[in-house]
Design an enzyme around this catalytic site. Structure first.
Site, PDB file in Angstrom:
ATOM      1  N   SER A  15      31.973  26.133  48.642  1.00 14.66           N
ATOM      2  CA  SER A  15      31.618  27.544  49.158  1.00 14.66           C
ATOM      3  C   SER A  15      32.811  27.802  50.152  1.00 14.66           C
ATOM      4  O   SER A  15      33.321  26.804  50.889  1.00 14.66           O
ATOM      5  CB  SER A  15      30.277  27.598  49.867  1.00 14.66           C
ATOM      6  OG  SER A  15      29.534  27.108  48.736  1.00 14.66           O
ATOM      7  N   GLU A  62      29.042  10.607  51.202  1.00 14.39           N
ATOM      8  CA  GLU A  62      28.582  11.957  51.746  1.00 14.39           C
ATOM      9  C   GLU A  62      27.212  11.910  52.227  1.00 14.39           C
ATOM     10  O   GLU A  62      26.448  11.798  51.577  1.00 14.39           O
ATOM     11  CB  GLU A  62      28.826  13.149  50.579  1.00 14.39           C
ATOM     12  CG  GLU A  62      30.512  13.269  50.271  1.00 14.39           C
ATOM     13  CD  GLU A  62      30.481  14.281  49.000  1.00 14.39           C
ATOM     14  OE1 GLU A  62      29.438  14.413  48.360  1.00 14.39           O
ATOM     15  OE2 GLU A  62      31.578  14.712  48.760  1.00 14.39           O
ATOM     16  N   ASN A 107      27.126  18.800  49.663  1.00 12.11           N
ATOM     17  CA  ASN A 107      27.144  19.109  48.294  1.00 12.11           C
ATOM     18  C   ASN A 107      26.668  20.540  47.959  1.00 12.11           C
ATOM     19  O   ASN A 107      27.037  20.872  46.791  1.00 12.11           O
ATOM     20  CB  ASN A 107      26.369  17.914  47.355  1.00 12.11           C
ATOM     21  CG  ASN A 107      27.408  16.860  47.484  1.00 12.11           C
ATOM     22  OD1 ASN A 107      28.447  16.761  47.166  1.00 12.11           O
ATOM     23  ND2 ASN A 107      26.764  15.648  48.215  1.00 12.11           N
ATOM     24  N   THR A 118      39.632  13.192  49.975  1.00 19.42           N
ATOM     25  CA  THR A 118      39.035  14.765  49.721  1.00 19.42           C
ATOM     26  C   THR A 118      38.126  14.896  50.943  1.00 19.42           C
ATOM     27  O   THR A 118      38.208  15.313  51.917  1.00 19.42           O
ATOM     28  CB  THR A 118      38.287  14.904  48.417  1.00 19.42           C
ATOM     29  OG1 THR A 118      37.245  13.907  48.113  1.00 19.42           O
ATOM     30  CG2 THR A 118      39.650  14.766  47.268  1.00 19.42           C
ATOM     31  N   THR A 150      33.031   7.789  41.306  1.00 19.64           N
ATOM     32  CA  THR A 150      34.128   8.790  41.372  1.00 19.64           C
ATOM     33  C   THR A 150      35.534   8.315  42.450  1.00 19.64           C
ATOM     34  O   THR A 150      34.790   8.573  43.607  1.00 19.64           O
ATOM     35  CB  THR A 150      33.624  10.241  41.733  1.00 19.64           C
ATOM     36  OG1 THR A 150      32.932  10.716  41.003  1.00 19.64           O
ATOM     37  CG2 THR A 150      34.745  10.833  42.085  1.00 19.64           C
TER      38      THR A 150
END
Lengths: 383, 383
Positions: free
Chosen positions: A383, A259, A378, A146, A179
């Protein structure tokens, strides 16, 4: 490579149109036997995604013959429609592979609340089945990415048998599973019960000690499948060690790709009264935004470390704690010791050591720093 | 104003040289009586700063006659030397005011591990004593600021009596006291026991529900002193209400001045099985970096809300949760409902409502968004 390195597995990764970029987004892993033993651990989050609800039923009998994974949508909080989509995907895999749907684990990752096109998914399964190959591990690892910047794969070899793994995950990394989706394969002969024992032992000291941002996901799944194709039955200790090595290697790959992170931080708590207390203290530090922001600023702010320690119930004397950062004991007996200015925090790897002086247990928890890029990534994700 | 609005109090704020900027950094608040009832609550952090260790002993008999507060250093993890400094400051205040040191609460705020100059502090107390005045509340409120951008003050009037308050705190705001120092004064006649009851009731629903960044401080102190100078004895309910109003007003001022925040977020959990469970759920959302970063990005990411709810032990059905953001019910029965695109998150004030459908209790927890500026300010704080 990776999950197709052990004998008895085929895999593929294809673009099913779930990602708007047109990148690969659907992976299929099939155990061709002769054995189909398996074990799986899931997220501890009580709000579980539809694929987790489905897969919890699948794994109960210890038999898994295929895992199908999609990125581009988590299929979480999508209601009955979403569950039916998961079920339909499992049925389609079963039909193509010639097995029962109840032996098909389904994993999804991406945005919560997003309903993927069932048609796209089912067509993707057809393509993925057609693309299955004995060296499709790399494509599969790519299809589950992802926000990952690189695919994560790993192989460990035992005498005559192998363990291979792939993982995705780059944020929302927290305990009781970071995750992530992880598929691990082996051609060793290992019973489902032994796989379960080994997997729980391996995840306890690897994925469960990764706490990138304190956020626990709704979709975490780690499945291990054993084909028995090597014909070799390793000792349980040897197998557990290899499995732990694979899980730790993948966990460190997840940590390094978190991230927006600038630093990987290993927090080691020593001389705790118990391993659980060492983990509790390590995790409290790993979850301190103030500590994590300080590390981003290359600031050896040990006060923020002790302030986090003080929020736990672990045994220690608040007036007698020692803290080292990158090997420099900046705090001894809860007072300033060596000059923090001598701590060089410019390298990516940072170590923090806390001595609780309360016993002889220890544990390491891994986290990342809190950076501008984390906030950016994040806040812009959907968006 | 503020703490000197009620009769029977004098205050001052001076520059003692603790802040390198030369700004005011030492405040003194003296209760001139006729009564000296008091109550205090402290941080729940087990690693407590020296001023907290000292003040815990001071408040035991319900009598506090003066509070001395310094910014420019938290005097935490500074060892026996630091404790002796706290003690010396209390003795100096006692000597100047003509009271016993055991009636002097000491509060410090600033960097942990920093040892302030005892000489500077003692000289500062001399100056502060000389500067005491019946309208020194504003100076005192200014002197306790650290990264605060504005001083925080508040006055609430009852019939014939007043409650005044001042607070500092701009980050490290977490439960069991947001990081902060708060002094509250009243000229009402209230016994120490009633003050304690009222203060615990007031902080429980105000400061204790502020969770700016999940980090619990080592120095938090809230002291209320009652001079009885009005000669009026309010009913306990009326007094508690006024005190709660002051605490809530100051808590909202702290929230609005939180380091680097772009949004103030009120998370209200309704229809919980108990108020404690409502707070647990609200706090879990308030501590989700992913949720907080989404709000910074004006992204109504309700999936991150539910993912946080799922980490709690509260009673609810994971398949039947409702979530509203700024009044738009983006999720009903754990599935997408109204279009998130209709949620306008551009105003600073954001409301999140979660309906657990498990009872009739409710609670609101306040937090801020996670911004670039938060990361910047907290990575640069001590540099």
């Amino acid at each position: 490579m990776s999950i197709t390195a052990p004998a008895g597995f085929m895999a593929s990764g294809v673009a099913a149109g779930l990602k708007s970029t047109g990148a690969k987004d659907l992976a299929l892993v099939v155990n061709t036997g002769p054995r189909f033993d398996s074990a799986t651990v899931f997220t501890a989050n009580r709000c579980k995604a539809n694929p987790v609800l489905w897969s919890q039923e699948v794994v109960k009998d210890g038999v898994v013959r295929a895992v199908v994974l999609n990125s581009g949508g988590a299929n979480c909080y999508t209601g009955a429609e979403g569950f039916q989509t998961t079920h339909a995907v499992a049925e389609k895999v079963a039909e193509k592979v010639g097995i029962g749907a109840i032996d098909v684990v389904v994993c999804s990752t991406g945005l919560i609340g997003l309903v993927n096109s069932r048609d796209d998914l089912l067509a993707g399964v057809e393509s993925a089945h057609a693309a299955l190959s004995a060296d499709g591990g790399g494509d599969a690892a790519e299809a589950i990415m992802t926000t990952d910047s690189v695919s994560k794969q790993c192989v460990v070899e035992g005498p005559g048998w192998k363990v291979g793994g792939m993982a995705k995950g780059a944020g929302m990394l927290a305990p009781q599973l970071a995750t992530m989706l992880v598929v691990i394969t082996t051609d060793a002969v290992v019973s489902a019960a032994d796989l379960d024992t080994a997997l729980r032992a391996a995840t306890r000291v690897s994925f469960d000690r990764l706490d990138s941002d304190g956020c626990m996901s709704t979709n975490d799944t780690v499945t291990v499948m054993a084909s028995g194709a090597s014909g070799i039955t390793p000792g349980l200790d040897d197998f557990t060690e290899a499995l732990t090595q694979v899980c730790t290697d993948l966990a460190m790959q997840l940590l390094k790709d978190a991230e927006g992170a600038d630093h990987e931080i290993a927090i080691t708590v020593v001389n705790a009264a118990s391993e659980d207390e060492a983990v509790e203290v390590g995790r409290s530090i790993a979850r301190s935004n103030l500590f994590k922001a300080a590390i981003f600023g290359n600031d050896p702010n040990w006060g923020r470390v002790l302030a986090s320690v003080g929020t736990t119930q672990a045994a220690f004397d608040p007036a007698d704690l020692d803290v080292a950062m990158n090997g420099v004991w900046v705090c001894r007996r809860s007072t300033p010791h060596e000059d923090p200015a001598t701590v060089d925090l410019t390298p990516r790897d940072v170590t923090v050591t806390v001595d609780l002086k309360a016993g002889d247990a220890r544990a390491t928890v891994w986290t990342n720093d809190l950076t501008h890029a984390y906030v950016h990534e994040n806040s812009a994700y959907s968006s």
